[in-house]
Design a protein around this motif. Structure first.
Motif, short mmCIF file in Angstrom:
data_model
loop_
_atom_site.label_atom_id
_atom_site.label_comp_id
_atom_site.label_asym_id
_atom_site.label_seq_id
_atom_site.Cartn_x
_atom_site.Cartn_y
_atom_site.Cartn_z
N UNK A 150 64.10 55.73 26.71
CA UNK A 150 64.04 55.01 27.97
C UNK A 150 63.35 55.82 29.05
N UNK A 151 62.99 57.07 28.71
CA UNK A 151 62.23 57.94 29.61
C UNK A 151 60.78 57.52 29.68
N UNK A 152 59.95 58.43 30.11
CA UNK A 152 58.58 58.07 30.49
C UNK A 152 57.56 58.66 29.53
N UNK A 153 56.70 57.78 29.03
CA UNK A 153 55.75 58.18 28.00
C UNK A 153 54.88 59.34 28.38
N UNK A 154 54.46 59.40 29.63
CA UNK A 154 53.56 60.49 30.05
C UNK A 154 54.22 61.84 29.89
N UNK A 155 55.50 61.95 30.17
CA UNK A 155 56.20 63.21 30.01
C UNK A 155 56.34 63.60 28.56
N UNK A 156 56.64 62.62 27.70
CA UNK A 156 56.75 62.89 26.26
C UNK A 156 55.40 63.35 25.72
N UNK A 157 54.35 62.62 26.06
CA UNK A 157 53.01 62.96 25.56
C UNK A 157 52.59 64.35 26.03
N UNK A 158 52.96 64.70 27.25
CA UNK A 158 52.59 66.01 27.79
C UNK A 158 53.17 67.16 26.97
N UNK A 159 54.47 67.10 26.69
CA UNK A 159 55.09 68.20 25.97
C UNK A 159 54.69 68.21 24.50
N UNK A 160 54.47 67.06 23.90
CA UNK A 160 54.02 67.05 22.50
C UNK A 160 52.63 67.66 22.37
N UNK B 254 63.97 58.38 13.71
CA UNK B 254 63.71 58.04 15.11
C UNK B 254 64.59 58.91 16.01
N UNK B 255 63.98 59.53 16.97
CA UNK B 255 64.68 60.42 17.89
C UNK B 255 64.71 59.84 19.30
N UNK B 256 65.85 59.99 19.95
CA UNK B 256 65.88 59.91 21.41
C UNK B 256 65.15 61.15 21.94
N UNK B 257 64.78 61.13 23.21
CA UNK B 257 64.07 62.29 23.76
C UNK B 257 64.94 63.10 24.71
N UNK B 258 65.17 62.60 25.93
CA UNK B 258 65.97 63.35 26.90
C UNK B 258 67.38 63.54 26.36
N UNK B 259 67.81 64.79 26.27
CA UNK B 259 69.15 65.09 25.78
C UNK B 259 69.21 65.28 24.28
N UNK B 260 68.12 64.98 23.59
CA UNK B 260 68.09 65.13 22.13
C UNK B 260 66.97 66.08 21.75
N UNK B 261 65.74 65.61 21.65
CA UNK B 261 64.64 66.52 21.36
C UNK B 261 64.39 67.50 22.50
N UNK B 262 64.71 67.07 23.69
CA UNK B 262 64.52 67.91 24.88
C UNK B 262 65.84 68.06 25.62
N UNK B 263 66.07 69.26 26.15
CA UNK B 263 67.24 69.41 27.01
C UNK B 263 66.86 69.23 28.47
N UNK B 264 65.59 68.85 28.70
CA UNK B 264 65.16 68.46 30.03
C UNK B 264 65.58 67.01 30.27
N UNK B 265 65.79 66.65 31.50
CA UNK B 265 66.02 65.25 31.87
C UNK B 265 64.89 64.87 32.81
N UNK B 266 63.95 64.06 32.31
CA UNK B 266 62.74 63.79 33.06
C UNK B 266 63.00 63.25 34.46
N UNK C 14 58.65 69.59 31.45
CA UNK C 14 59.43 69.09 30.31
C UNK C 14 59.25 70.03 29.12
N UNK C 15 60.34 70.37 28.47
CA UNK C 15 60.29 71.27 27.32
C UNK C 15 61.06 70.68 26.14
#
Length: 210
Positions: A96-106, A5-17, A71-72
């Motif tokens: 805790x970020x936003x699903x739409x941003x995660x889905x977009x970059x994936x 399980x990954x966090x997203x902002x700051x972990x998989x992504x260096x973007x902060x949504x 988001x990258x």
């Protein structure tokens, strides 16, 4: 290891949504300040999230989509997930970020993740209302991790969690093995190990596949 399980902002992504969204309406600096306080465990995460989203009130759908398109993933992050998928490991993003941003970059990077647990921005007509909803507004990442693991039939000791900020601590503590990705000072003592690049993370996870 059967689940990562990954966090997203700051972990998989260096973007902060939230900062990218803030740039769309001129409040990025305020966003960044609140985010940093939350990640260093100086303010409760739910409070920080509501404060940040309130600053976005009135942002248009188009502005949100522009932010999410910015988001990258970190270089190599997609490779890490692909390797886990190929090995039959369940992958999850718990943010805790936003699903739409995660889905977009994936989607843009062709990166398949089994489960995404995230929050959602609330709209009134075609503008943000300043409200946020979802399982990780008040809920914590350990509960989300356990739910994902239960659905996958995976025991706690077979789970790996990867994160960087204070809101990741419940997830890191609950997992069988905790990896800090360039973790904040308040987080590092709670990690079993620390990595500073996706290449290092990929090597670490590959070793745990053996």
């Amino acid at each position: 290891m059967k689940l990562v399980a990954f966090d997203f902002d700051g972990t998989l992504s260096d973007s902060e949504m939230s900062v990218l969204l803030g740039e769309q309406c001129g409040v990025a600096e305020e966003m960044a300040t609140i985010t940093e306080r939350a990640m260093n465990d100086e303010i409760e995460y739910a409070e920080s999230l509501r404060e940040r989203v309130a600053l976005l009130e009135g942002l248009s759908v188009e502005g949100c989509e522009a932010a999410f398109e910015s988001v990258e993933l970190r270089p190599g992050a997609s490779d890490v997930i692909h390797e886990l998928n190929d090995a039959g490991v369940v992958t999850a993003i718990i943010t805790g970020g936003f699903g739409r941003g995660v889905e977009s970059v994936l989607a843009r990077t062709d990166t398949p993740v089994d489960t995404i647990v995230a929050n959602q921005l609330e709209f009134e007509e075609s503008e943000l209302s300043g409200d946020v909803s979802g399982p990780l507004v008040e809920g914590t990442k350990d509960d989300a991790l356990r739910a994902v693991a239960d659905n996958a039939g995976v025991a706690i000791e077979e789970m790996v969690a990867v994160g960087d900020g204070a809101n990741d601590l419940p997830m890191l503590r609950a997992a069988g093995f905790a990896v800090g990705y360039e973790p904040k000072p308040a987080v590092e003592p709670h990690c079993d190990t620390v990595v500073t690049s996706m290449a290092e993370l990929q090597e670490l996870l590959a070793e745990r596949l053996d």
